[in-house]
Design a protein around this motif. Sequence first.
Motif: not given
Length: 325
Positions: A15-20, A186-191
């Motif tokens: 569903p989404g990603t993040r910088i952990a 999402p915590q990293i949004f499209p580039v």
Amino acid sequence: MHTTAQAAMPGVPQPGTRIAGLGAYRPQAVISNEDAAAQAGVSPDWIAQRVGVQERRHATGSETVVSMATAAGKEALADAGCDPDDVDVVVLATCSMPSPMPNGAAQVAAALGCHATAGFDVNAACSGFSHALAVADALVRAGTARQVLVVASERMSDWVAPEDRNTGPIFADGAAAALVRPCPLPQIFPVAWGSDGAQADLIAIDPGTRQMEMAGRKVFRWTTSALGPVIQSACDQAGLDPAQLKAFVPHQANLRIIDFLARGIEADDLTVAEDVVHSGNTCAASVPLALHELRQRDAITTGDPVLLFGFGAGLTYAAQVVLSP
């Protein structure tokens, strides 16, 4: 195969990603403006006024692209509470490896104690971290990997002539890393990214001297005339107005470019990263080093919307909004 990769159900979108987690490595040797100016045949004030750098760090001895990347990656894994064997992919953003083979990422993975981990390098020069972060985000969302370590590491001092005033006093060394993993939202949004290869000769390595050559004034004009809309595009793809940004972390090329781009963002209480003052231009490592520095001094808090923006040789550029870890 990693148990984490199995848990991610390869082929099933996440569903989404993040910088952990974040990590950084700064070489021990600090080069003052006085020292850099003496080598370049200019004054310390000339350097400070032209690019805003007061000091920079140079790698010495065993501080290689791989060893610095490994140190930064180790800190990022610890920050995220991630075991090396749970890393599915290592992506290394760099343009300063001493040779094209072997690649650096596989060596970093081995040095970190990752086993059977995929590893590959990304060379987009100063926008390399933003490109690599976009790749990591896509890998995780596609279900191809669950945890991806993105590292940017540069030893630019090997590729610039100290006596060249256009590059010698500016470029420097260092590494930083980010661990990317899934999250419900999402915590990293499209580039927002692109390139202008028709101007690739503005920043290049001379094949004879193996030294960087840069048309600084032309690069400045390109950056300040062509890249403003990229900021709006990255914000649009994140579904927010630039006024909502809490921090702006551009490539640390020089203070004049940073200030010019920041003035185009009309946001109250916007924190602008200016790590170039004490780190110089560390190419692909500059964006994550500056992000790491902001978090270290509590200039950003968890969940703050931050715009990362890399640009440079190629000519390449890439920007994305992330939520601060």
